[in-house]
Motif scaffolding. Structure first.
Motif, PDB file in Angstrom:
ATOM      1  N   UNK A   1      28.687 111.089  43.337  1.00  0.00           N
ATOM      2  CA  UNK A   1      28.221 112.218  42.542  1.00  0.00           C
ATOM      3  C   UNK A   1      28.491 112.038  41.059  1.00  0.00           C
ATOM      4  N   UNK A   2      29.665 111.481  40.729  1.00  0.00           N
ATOM      5  CA  UNK A   2      29.981 111.228  39.321  1.00  0.00           C
ATOM      6  C   UNK A   2      29.031 110.196  38.726  1.00  0.00           C
ATOM      7  N   UNK A   3      28.730 109.148  39.504  1.00  0.00           N
ATOM      8  CA  UNK A   3      27.795 108.137  39.021  1.00  0.00           C
ATOM      9  C   UNK A   3      26.407 108.725  38.810  1.00  0.00           C
ATOM     10  N   UNK A   4      25.962 109.560  39.769  1.00  0.00           N
ATOM     11  CA  UNK A   4      24.654 110.192  39.622  1.00  0.00           C
ATOM     12  C   UNK A   4      24.623 111.113  38.402  1.00  0.00           C
ATOM     13  N   UNK A   5      25.712 111.864  38.206  1.00  0.00           N
ATOM     14  CA  UNK A   5      25.771 112.763  37.057  1.00  0.00           C
ATOM     15  C   UNK A   5      25.761 111.971  35.755  1.00  0.00           C
ATOM     16  N   UNK A   6      26.500 110.841  35.739  1.00  0.00           N
ATOM     17  CA  UNK A   6      26.510 110.009  34.535  1.00  0.00           C
ATOM     18  C   UNK A   6      25.127 109.435  34.251  1.00  0.00           C
ATOM     19  N   UNK A   7      24.437 108.978  35.311  1.00  0.00           N
ATOM     20  CA  UNK A   7      23.081 108.449  35.115  1.00  0.00           C
ATOM     21  C   UNK A   7      22.124 109.545  34.646  1.00  0.00           C
TER      22      UNK A   7
ATOM     23  N   UNK B   1      22.869 110.273  31.039  1.00  0.00           N
ATOM     24  CA  UNK B   1      22.381 109.175  30.204  1.00  0.00           C
ATOM     25  C   UNK B   1      20.865 109.242  30.053  1.00  0.00           C
ATOM     26  N   UNK B   2      20.175 109.556  31.159  1.00  0.00           N
ATOM     27  CA  UNK B   2      18.722 109.693  31.074  1.00  0.00           C
ATOM     28  C   UNK B   2      18.297 110.832  30.176  1.00  0.00           C
ATOM     29  N   UNK B   3      19.005 111.973  30.284  1.00  0.00           N
ATOM     30  CA  UNK B   3      18.674 113.099  29.415  1.00  0.00           C
ATOM     31  C   UNK B   3      18.939 112.764  27.950  1.00  0.00           C
ATOM     32  N   UNK B   4      20.022 112.030  27.701  1.00  0.00           N
ATOM     33  CA  UNK B   4      20.330 111.666  26.320  1.00  0.00           C
ATOM     34  C   UNK B   4      19.293 110.702  25.762  1.00  0.00           C
ATOM     35  N   UNK B   5      18.861 109.740  26.594  1.00  0.00           N
ATOM     36  CA  UNK B   5      17.811 108.816  26.143  1.00  0.00           C
ATOM     37  C   UNK B   5      16.520 109.577  25.846  1.00  0.00           C
ATOM     38  N   UNK B   6      16.194 110.545  26.708  1.00  0.00           N
ATOM     39  CA  UNK B   6      14.985 111.341  26.480  1.00  0.00           C
ATOM     40  C   UNK B   6      15.102 112.152  25.198  1.00  0.00           C
TER      41      UNK B   6
END
Length: 374
Positions: free
Chosen positions: A164-170, A173-178
């Motif tokens: 869950x932590x890995x999914x949240x981090x990904x 990260x995706x939201x930040x890239x967007x």
């Protein structure tokens, strides 16, 4: 060298100890004649111990039956009485608790009834001790199973938490890239489009209208300077470089004149409501939407002019940008402009519509709730 499982090692140890004890007993009691049943029943019980991991219930019944038959029928008092404890433990540890309790109870009952005759193989104290060992073996197997299940559940939850932590981090990260891509598109796309429009105007008016050409070149200079500043600020955030904060004020609904003037268009504005008291997040999203809409008017509208209406009323900020161009959807060739505007609106709980107007031209209509930041 391959390491044997702990259960296999324990089985081999039990068999070896039982065989050794059987041999020693036989040697000590050399006055007794060894019969077939004295060997067959211990061998059957030992085979059940070896196979208890694969067939726990079958091994349980086999070992206890062989043990119960051995003592009243054999002439040699071999120490196979300990083998039932091993299979009782294994059956309970493998989840066959009812089978272990039932078989152990039946064995104690049969043993007690068998000791009511003239010949007794165990006294009362030994019988109580055997009953205690039966209960202890079943309880130990059940406790071991519960502990293993608890540890497996704890490990599963740890793995799920890490996943869950890995999914949240990904996801973050995706939201930040967007977000970064949207910021770069809004800022750089707007300014570069403006530079392109002004450069075209300067080229066309260089000879016939030198004053207009000079004004266009000055706009290009200021816009390129602003573009470099915005790019430098964005890259500084990405690199986490401690730089001086920008001195120029950020775009705001309270300073729409500067935003409209930088577009290079003839914009007719219609403002109403307390635009200076709009929350920061809504203010930023609104100005970004206006900037992108005006940028696309400059790109795709041949009219070169637009109408901008902004109203803060009834808990919402309403934005309307109209142009009198050919009505070509600016999503064609404009990359992520419309997508970015719609994402900004929906992120605050608002909406955005864009499309050709019935009377001609193109319209962008956005609605942002004033409490969208809460």
């Amino acid at each position: 060298m391959r390491k044997l499982p702990a259960s296999t090692v324990m089985s081999l140890v039990v068999v070896a100890v039982t065989v050794l004890a059987f041999a020693v007993t036989w040697v000590i009691r050399d006055d007794l004649e060894l019969r077939v049943i004295d060997v067959v029943l211990p061998v059957v019980a030992l085979a059940g111990v070896l196979l208890r991991e694969r067939w726990p219930v079958g091994a349980l019944i086999t070992v206890i039956a062989a043990t119960l038959a051995y003592f009243p029928l054999s002439s040699l008092d071999a120490p196979i009485i300990f083998l039932p404890f091993v299979v009782l433990y294994t059956a309970a540890e493998r989840g066959h608790l009812i089978a272990a309790v039932t078989t152990g109870s039946v064995a104690l009952l049969a043993m007690g009834l068998g000791e009511t005759g003239d010949v007794r193989h165990v006294d009362d104290g030994a019988f109580i001790m055997i009953a205690g060992w039966v209960v202890a073996a079943i309880a130990a197997g059940s406790v071991t199973r519960n502990r293993r299940a608890y540890l497996q559940e704890a490990e599963r939850r740890v793995r799920e938490a890490e996943h869950g932590k890995e999914e949240e981090a990904r996801r973050r990260a995706g939201e930040e890239r967007l977000r970064i891509a949207r910021e770069l598109h809004d800022v750089l796309g707007h300014n570069i489009s403006l530079i392109n429009v002004q450069a075209s105007a300067a080229l066309h008016g260089l000879k016939k209208r030198p004053d207009d050409a000079e004004r266009a070149l000055r706009t290009i200079k200021e816009t390129s300077k602003e573009t470099l500043r915005e790019l430098r600020t964005t890259l500084g955030v990405l690199r986490q470089v401690d730089e001086d904060a920008p001195t120029a004020p950020a775009d705001s609904l309270a300073r729409l004149d500067s935003l409209v003037g930088a577009s290079g268009l003839a914009v007719r504005t219609e403002l109403s409501g307390p635009l200076d008291r709009v929350p920061v997040e809504v203010d930023l999203a609104a100005t970004r939407i206006i900037r992108e809409a005006l940028t696309n008017v400059a790109r795709h509208s041949a009219a070169g002019e637009a109408t901008l209406a902004v109203a803060a009323d009834d808990g919402r900020v309403l934005i309307r940008v109209d142009d009198d161009g050919p009505g070509v959807p600016f999503t064609e060739g404009s990359g992520y402009g419309l997508v970015g505007m719609r994402e900004r609106a929906t992120a605050l709980g608002g909406s955005l519509e864009a499309g050709p107007r019935p009377e001609g031209g193109f319209r962008v209509l956005a609605s942002l709730p004033l409490d969208g930041a809460s």
